[in-house]
Design a protein around this motif. Structure first.
Motif, PDB file in Angstrom:
ATOM      1  N   GLU A 202       0.823  -1.215   0.000  1.00  0.00           N
ATOM      2  CA  GLU A 202       0.000   0.000   0.000  1.00  0.00           C
ATOM      3  C   GLU A 202       0.854   1.262   0.000  1.00  0.00           C
ATOM      4  O   GLU A 202       0.525   2.248  -0.661  1.00  0.00           O
ATOM      5  N   ALA A 206       0.757   4.039  -2.895  1.00  0.00           N
ATOM      6  CA  ALA A 206       0.381   5.416  -2.569  1.00  0.00           C
ATOM      7  C   ALA A 206       1.462   6.392  -3.020  1.00  0.00           C
ATOM      8  O   ALA A 206       1.170   7.479  -3.539  1.00  0.00           O
ATOM      9  N   HIS A 207       2.706   6.008  -2.834  1.00  0.00           N
ATOM     10  CA  HIS A 207       3.793   6.897  -3.259  1.00  0.00           C
ATOM     11  C   HIS A 207       3.803   7.050  -4.772  1.00  0.00           C
ATOM     12  O   HIS A 207       3.964   8.158  -5.302  1.00  0.00           O
ATOM     13  N   GLY A 210       1.159   9.523  -5.915  1.00  0.00           N
ATOM     14  CA  GLY A 210       1.222  10.894  -5.427  1.00  0.00           C
ATOM     15  C   GLY A 210       1.748  11.865  -6.473  1.00  0.00           C
ATOM     16  O   GLY A 210       2.427  11.472  -7.424  1.00  0.00           O
ATOM     17  N   LEU A 218      -1.327   8.623   2.933  1.00  0.00           N
ATOM     18  CA  LEU A 218      -1.938   7.315   3.143  1.00  0.00           C
ATOM     19  C   LEU A 218      -3.371   7.491   3.625  1.00  0.00           C
ATOM     20  O   LEU A 218      -3.647   8.355   4.463  1.00  0.00           O
ATOM     21  N   GLU A 219      -4.263   6.659   3.125  1.00  0.00           N
ATOM     22  CA  GLU A 219      -5.666   6.757   3.502  1.00  0.00           C
ATOM     23  C   GLU A 219      -5.991   5.945   4.750  1.00  0.00           C
ATOM     24  O   GLU A 219      -7.077   6.062   5.309  1.00  0.00           O
ATOM     25  N   TRP A 224       4.900   2.687   7.919  1.00  0.00           N
ATOM     26  CA  TRP A 224       5.363   3.141   6.610  1.00  0.00           C
ATOM     27  C   TRP A 224       6.836   3.549   6.595  1.00  0.00           C
ATOM     28  O   TRP A 224       7.482   3.551   5.549  1.00  0.00           O
ATOM     29  N   SER A 240      -1.258  10.765   7.324  1.00  0.00           N
ATOM     30  CA  SER A 240      -2.093   9.573   7.498  1.00  0.00           C
ATOM     31  C   SER A 240      -3.075   9.811   8.630  1.00  0.00           C
ATOM     32  O   SER A 240      -2.838  10.649   9.516  1.00  0.00           O
TER      33      SER A 240
END
Length: 315
Positions: A202, A206-207, A210, A218-219, A224, A240
């Motif tokens: 994840e 996500a990175h 972006g 992050l959702e 991380w 986050s």
């Protein structure tokens, strides 16, 4: 293994150690065996005829032969790891059944992670059991840790003045109790590694999605920092959600365990009261910025991202 309704698993009698207790826990997981009084037989003995008749034999018998399910390591010519570290029965059973045991614990959707988790556990956990049982280590014998798994399992052995310490079945009930601890630890290790791999996927996704490689959004809350450092991502700040409903703005350390930051938050933010922080940043839902400038927070995702962009602009 013979096609029996109740396979016979054999190990040695007497005082038990972490390696055969752990090996038994692995076998039970891999083969779906739960109750030694119903779906298999556990025999702890040193009688040659009984050992020879066993379906799976581990830590006794003087033979290592995966084709016939024999997993002893006390004989001359017993197998070694590629770097020369001797196996214990735990390592030998893990080499044969470890991935299968991991797969039995994982949710079906994560079955593809079994090989990676098994390899990681072999290096981080099973090798240590091998080293302790054989009295070796990278820098000589490992220091005994009274809270380590090997010591805790050893403590399950009946004491010298316990009536359960004598007789043909001496220690058998304690062995089963110790194996429950080993299985519980192994299950938690597998669960933790599954979660770590899921977080890694994840974080990387996500990175990649972006619009600024220096900012990770992050959702969901998840570990991380080690992912960022392990993959050498150019992330300086991360946003986050927190469990209290706020959204956190975190800095990135230069290395694991460090309290330093690659990019500290602006000096003028540190320790400001909420109202002053909002006035200074122009972020209407800013909550706080730590005096040490390694973390800040806002009420919303948008607020935390706005604070992150301000910090990056000031860099």
């Amino acid at each position: 293994m013979t096609d029996q309704a109740r396979p016979v698993l054999v190990t040695h009698s007497g005082k038990f150690h972490c390696d055969e207790v752990f090996a038994y826990a692995v076998l039970r997981l891999a083969l779906g065996l739960r109750d030694p009084s119903r779906d298999h037989t556990l025999l702890r003995t040193r009688k040659p005829a009984a050992i020879e008749a066993g379906d799976i034999v581990f830590d006794v018998g003087g033979v290592h032969d995966e084709a016939t399910d024999r997993f002893d390591h006390h004989q001359r010519g017993a197998p070694l790891r590629p770097d020369g570290t001797p196996f214990s029965s735990a390592g030998l059973v893990w080499r044969r059944f470890g991935e299968q045991a991991v797969r039995a614990v994982l949710p079906e959707a994560d079955a593809g992670k079994a090989a990676a988790i098994a390899a990681d556990l072999d290096e981080s956990m099973v090798r240590t059991i091998d080293e302790i049982d054989n009295g070796v280590g990278q820098d000589g014998p490992r220091r005994r840790d009274s809270l380590g798994l090997a010591s805790l399992i050893g403590d399950f052995n009946p004491s010298w003045d316990d009536p359960a310490a004598t007789g043909e079945t001496a220690g058998d009930a304690a062995f089963i109790e110790a194996s429950a601890l080993a299985e519980a630890v192994l299950r938690r290790k597998i669960a933790a590694m599954r979660a770590r791999l899921a977080a890694e996927a994840e974080v990387l996704a996500a990175h990649a999605a972006g619009d600024d490689p220096r900012l990770l959004v992050l959702e969901r809350g998840m570990p991380w920092k080690n992912v960022v450092l392990a993959h050498d991502l150019p992330v300086l700040l991360a946003v986050s959600p927190a469990s209290n409903g706020n959204w956190m703005l975190d800095t990135v350390p230069p290395e694991p365990g460090s309290f330093a930051q690659k990019l500290p938050l602006p000096a003028e933010w540190g320790g400001l009261p909420e109202g002053e922080l909002r006035a200074l940043t122009g972020v209407p839902d800013a909550v706080f910025a730590h005096l040490r400038r390694f973390v800040a927070a806002a009420r919303t995702r948008q607020g935390a991202i706005a604070m992150a962009r301000l910090a990056l602009r000031n860099a």
